[in-house]
Design a protein around this motif. Structure first.
Motif, PDB file in Angstrom:
ATOM      1  N   VAL A  48       0.842  -1.208   0.000  1.00 17.59           N
ATOM      2  CA  VAL A  48       0.000   0.000   0.000  1.00 17.59           C
ATOM      3  C   VAL A  48       0.877   1.258   0.000  1.00 17.59           C
ATOM      4  N   ILE A  49       1.940   1.239   0.821  1.00 19.80           N
ATOM      5  CA  ILE A  49       2.764   2.444   0.998  1.00 19.80           C
ATOM      6  C   ILE A  49       3.706   2.685  -0.188  1.00 19.80           C
ATOM      7  N   TYR A  50       4.356   1.614  -0.658  1.00 22.85           N
ATOM      8  CA  TYR A  50       5.467   1.820  -1.610  1.00 22.85           C
ATOM      9  C   TYR A  50       5.187   1.402  -3.062  1.00 22.85           C
ATOM     10  N   SER A  51       4.139   0.580  -3.289  1.00 19.69           N
ATOM     11  CA  SER A  51       3.985   0.047  -4.652  1.00 19.69           C
ATOM     12  C   SER A  51       2.846   0.723  -5.409  1.00 19.69           C
ATOM     13  N   CYS A  52       2.658   0.281  -6.656  1.00 26.51           N
ATOM     14  CA  CYS A  52       1.552   0.777  -7.476  1.00 26.51           C
ATOM     15  C   CYS A  52       0.315  -0.099  -7.280  1.00 26.51           C
ATOM     16  N   GLY A  53       0.348  -0.977  -6.299  1.00 21.03           N
ATOM     17  CA  GLY A  53      -0.781  -1.885  -6.040  1.00 21.03           C
ATOM     18  C   GLY A  53      -0.493  -3.280  -6.566  1.00 21.03           C
ATOM     19  N   GLY A  54      -1.288  -4.211  -6.132  1.00 22.43           N
ATOM     20  CA  GLY A  54      -1.071  -5.594  -6.566  1.00 22.43           C
ATOM     21  C   GLY A  54      -2.051  -6.523  -5.897  1.00 22.43           C
ATOM     22  N   CYS A  70       2.730  -4.505  -9.009  1.00 18.96           N
ATOM     23  CA  CYS A  70       3.045  -4.195 -10.409  1.00 18.96           C
ATOM     24  C   CYS A  70       3.961  -2.975 -10.500  1.00 18.96           C
ATOM     25  N   GLY A  71       4.860  -2.852  -9.592  1.00 16.25           N
ATOM     26  CA  GLY A  71       5.874  -1.799  -9.660  1.00 16.25           C
ATOM     27  C   GLY A  71       5.823  -0.849  -8.492  1.00 16.25           C
ATOM     28  N   PRO A  72       6.795   0.020  -8.363  1.00 17.34           N
ATOM     29  CA  PRO A  72       7.871   0.297  -9.331  1.00 17.34           C
ATOM     30  C   PRO A  72       9.084  -0.638  -9.201  1.00 17.34           C
ATOM     31  N   GLY A  73       9.090  -1.553  -8.254  1.00 19.17           N
ATOM     32  CA  GLY A  73      10.252  -2.418  -8.058  1.00 19.17           C
ATOM     33  C   GLY A  73      11.263  -1.796  -7.100  1.00 19.17           C
ATOM     34  N   ILE A  74      12.117  -2.653  -6.538  1.00 19.28           N
ATOM     35  CA  ILE A  74      13.111  -2.186  -5.556  1.00 19.28           C
ATOM     36  C   ILE A  74      14.502  -2.239  -6.200  1.00 19.28           C
ATOM     37  N   ALA A  75      15.181  -1.081  -6.210  1.00 23.76           N
ATOM     38  CA  ALA A  75      16.498  -1.013  -6.871  1.00 23.76           C
ATOM     39  C   ALA A  75      17.551  -1.813  -6.100  1.00 23.76           C
ATOM     40  N   ILE A 120      11.738 -11.367  -5.084  1.00 18.88           N
ATOM     41  CA  ILE A 120      12.282 -11.109  -6.417  1.00 18.88           C
ATOM     42  C   ILE A 120      11.750  -9.745  -6.831  1.00 18.88           C
ATOM     43  N   SER A 121      12.672  -8.855  -7.235  1.00 18.55           N
ATOM     44  CA  SER A 121      12.213  -7.528  -7.607  1.00 18.55           C
ATOM     45  C   SER A 121      12.953  -7.017  -8.830  1.00 18.55           C
ATOM     46  N   GLU A 122      12.219  -6.354  -9.702  1.00 23.53           N
ATOM     47  CA  GLU A 122      12.830  -5.766 -10.887  1.00 23.53           C
ATOM     48  C   GLU A 122      12.285  -4.353 -11.068  1.00 23.53           C
ATOM     49  N   VAL A 123      13.194  -3.399 -11.153  1.00 20.30           N
ATOM     50  CA  VAL A 123      12.771  -2.002 -11.307  1.00 20.30           C
ATOM     51  C   VAL A 123      11.994  -1.852 -12.623  1.00 20.30           C
ATOM     52  N   GLY A 124      10.845  -1.196 -12.533  1.00 19.80           N
ATOM     53  CA  GLY A 124      10.012  -0.999 -13.723  1.00 19.80           C
ATOM     54  C   GLY A 124       8.980  -2.108 -13.898  1.00 19.80           C
ATOM     55  N   LYS A 125       9.180  -3.207 -13.188  1.00 18.80           N
ATOM     56  CA  LYS A 125       8.230  -4.330 -13.324  1.00 18.80           C
ATOM     57  C   LYS A 125       7.462  -4.585 -12.031  1.00 18.80           C
ATOM     58  N   GLY A 126       8.179  -4.828 -10.936  1.00 22.25           N
ATOM     59  CA  GLY A 126       7.469  -5.086  -9.681  1.00 22.25           C
ATOM     60  C   GLY A 126       8.225  -6.002  -8.751  1.00 22.25           C
ATOM     61  N   THR A 127       7.564  -6.333  -7.661  1.00 19.54           N
ATOM     62  CA  THR A 127       8.182  -7.146  -6.614  1.00 19.54           C
ATOM     63  C   THR A 127       7.269  -8.320  -6.281  1.00 19.54           C
ATOM     64  N   LYS A 128       7.902  -9.489  -6.125  1.00 19.62           N
ATOM     65  CA  LYS A 128       7.138 -10.683  -5.745  1.00 19.62           C
ATOM     66  C   LYS A 128       7.752 -11.260  -4.477  1.00 19.62           C
ATOM     67  N   LEU A 129       6.905 -11.341  -3.454  1.00 16.79           N
ATOM     68  CA  LEU A 129       7.329 -11.851  -2.153  1.00 16.79           C
ATOM     69  C   LEU A 129       6.601 -13.171  -1.917  1.00 16.79           C
TER      70      LEU A 129
END
Lengths: 116, 149
Positions: B61-67, B85-90, B131-140
């Motif tokens: 909720v705080i850091y992502s674009c939702g998911g 669905c993003g923004p991903g963690i650098a 797993i995280s990719e900038v521009g794509k998203g994060t999967k926990l």
């Protein structure tokens, strides 16, 4: 310690959970950081907080906290109080600051959560 | 040799998580807690799953674009997949460090953003992958072993 005794010690107002006055609390924790609350919560714990948000109630529900004491005269709005209804969560409000509220409960024999 | 039937799926459901809405943040985790309670699972185990889910949901909720958060309940474990669905963690290693936070003053005023979220998730789960990719998203992906409770 029963919730009704907590009420007397803190001269607190009952905001929700009037029917829980005979419920026994076994420890307490004071914090305005909810991740810390999630880390420490155990047993039948009273949470003392100056936070006034929906997340306080949701944190209590997630970590089975039966009593929230809002300190420093903070009274949550109706939406926050309503969120506690039907969830076995009692809400109290006291005008005391965090330090004094914690001190009074500690002096009355309510141990910190870390001693549980 | 373990038989496939030993791992039986009892329940699965996916819960959407909206970005930025702190007032409703945590609703998916509360629903997950209620489902596990209805399934008659041990309350200490439920608390572990609920706290980890809640921290993951708050992060989303705080850091992502939702998911979404997907719950899978098996006879011997619970798996929670929180995917945004993003923004991903650098820098994932830095983000996982206890106390590291990029939270805004508003988020801090609501009681979150102390940089304890991932520590709580690790503490409550039996295994944890990110797993995280900038521009794509994060999967926990979180796993909780029912037998190990």
């Amino acid at each position: 310690m029963k919730i009704k005794d907590v009420c007397k010690i803190l001269n607190a107002r009952v905001l929700a959970g009037e029917e829980m006055m005979d419920f026994d609390i076994e420890c307490a924790f004071g914090s305005d950081m909810l991740s810390d609350v999630l880390t420490f919560a155990r047993g039948r714990m009273a949470l003392l907080t100056g936070l006034n948000s929906h997340q306080v109630i949701r944190t209590a529900e997630i970590s089975d906290i039966p009593l929230i004491i809002f300190v420093r005269g903070r009274t949550p709005d109706k939406g926050i109080i309503d969120l506690a209804h039907g969830k076995d969560i009692c809400l109290l409000g006291t005008d005391l600051i965090m330090y004094e509220a914690c001190g009074k409960l500690y002096n009355a024999g309510l141990p910190p959560v870390t001693r549980l | 040799m373990k038989l496939k039937s030993e791992c039986k799926l009892l329940y699965e459901e996916c819960f959407p998580v909206t970005a930025g809405n702190l007032e409703h943040a945590g609703e998916a985790s509360v629903k997950i807690k209620r489902i596990l309670k209805k399934l008659g699972i041990d309350s200490d185990f439920i608390k572990r799953v609920s706290i980890a889910c809640y921290e993951a949901e708050m992060n989303m909720v705080i850091y992502s674009c939702g998911g979404s958060i997907k719950l899978e309940v098996y006879n011997d474990k619970v798996i929670v997949v929180a995917e945004d669905c993003g923004p991903g963690i650098a820098d994932v290693e830095l983000a996982l460090r206890d106390g590291y936070s990029t939270a805004s003053d508003y988020v801090l005023s609501q009681g979150f953003g102390a940089g304890r979220g991932f520590s709580n998730i690790k503490r409550c789960s039996d295994s944890f992958s990110i797993i995280s990719e900038v521009g794509k998203g994060t999967k926990l992906t979180l796993c909780f072993n029912i037998s190990g409770t």
